[in-house]
Design an enzyme around this catalytic site. Sequence first.
Site: not given
Ligand code: ATR
Length: 282
Positions: A22, A71, A107, A134, A228
Site C-alpha cells: 500500500s 480489521k 475490499d 470461508a 496476488y
Molecule cells: P483470510 O482472511 O485470508 O481469508 P483466513 O480467515 O485464515 O484468511 O481463511 C483462510 C481460508 O483458506 C479458509 O477458508 C481456510 O479454510 P478453513 O476454514 O477450513 O481453515 C482456507 N485454507 C487454508 N489452508 C487450507 C488448506 N490446507 N486446505 C483447504 N483450505 C485451506
Amino acid sequence: MILSGKARLAGVIGWPISHSKSPRLHGYWLEALGIDGAYLPLAIEPENFETALKGLMYSGFGGVNVTVPHKEAALAFCDEVDPLAKRIGAVNTIVFKHGRSHGSNTDAFGFIENLRQGAESLDFFAAKTVVLGAGGASRGVIVALQDAGVKNIILVNRTRERAEVLAADLSSGADGMITVADWEDRNDVLNGCDLLVNTTSLGMAGQPPLELSLDKLPKSCVVTDVVYAPLITPLLGLAEKRGNKIVDGLGMLLHQARPGFEAWFGVKPVVTEDLRKFVLEG
Ligand code: ATR
C-alpha cells in the site's frame, strides 16, 4: 516530493507491515498527481491499536487503511461504521473528521471493480458462482457478489461448519442465495459454473497448492483469485492454459485503495497499467 507544513497524512496500520504494497501504491499516486502529502507504513502491535489510532487522529492524520490483524478491532473502534462494513464484519479504511472516526470497507468494491475491468462481458445477474474459502477474504467477496446481483453462490470450504456460519450470516436480507458444498465435492460443483473465485490462501507463495481439477469447468467460466503473490497462481495458470478468462488478484488491491486515497488527499486516483507494473516491481 518535499513536504510542506500543510502536507496531508495517511498510512496503513498492520502487524507486521513490512510486506504491504500500500505505501508504494499510494506513493505512486501522490507523486504522479503532485500532491503535498505522505502515506506511511505503520507497524502497530494489537495491544497498541487503539492508542495508536487515537494518536494518529490527534496528530492530524486524515485517516488510515487497516490490514491484518486489525480489521475487526477497527470495526469496534470506529465512532461510525458504514452498513457494508458491518455486513462484512471488518473495516479496512478509516477517515478521521472533527475528532471522530468513520469506518468503511472497500475490499468488496475493489473485488468487483477488478472483475468489471478484467472481465467486461461477465453478467453478474446470471452467473452461477463458486467461491472457495470461508475466511476473512471470503466475506468481502460474497457481499460484493450479492450486491453486484449474483443470485446463485456455491460456497465450498475445507471446514464445512465455517461456511455454514458465513452463509447463514450473509444470507439474511440479501438476494444472493448461498449454498454450502463439501470440500470433497469442489471439482464437481464446477459443472456449469460461470465464475470461480479462490479466496483461500492456497496457491500463495509459501502456502500449499490448491488441489482442484478443472475438468468440469466450462471454458466460458471466468476464474479469479484474491491471491496476488504470485500474480499468476497455479489455479490462474491452469485456467488460462485451457482457455478460461482469468483476472488476477492484484487489481483488487489497487482498486480497494481508491476510495481512501480520494477521502484523504482529495483527488480521485485511477488504476493504470503503469501503476500495476510499479507496484509489482516493489
Ligand atoms: P483470510 O482472511 O485470508 O481469508 P483466513 O480467515 O485464515 O484468511 O481463511 C483462510 C481460508 O483458506 C479458509 O477458508 C481456510 O479454510 P478453513 O476454514 O477450513 O481453515 C482456507 N485454507 C487454508 N489452508 C487450507 C488448506 N490446507 N486446505 C483447504 N483450505 C485451506
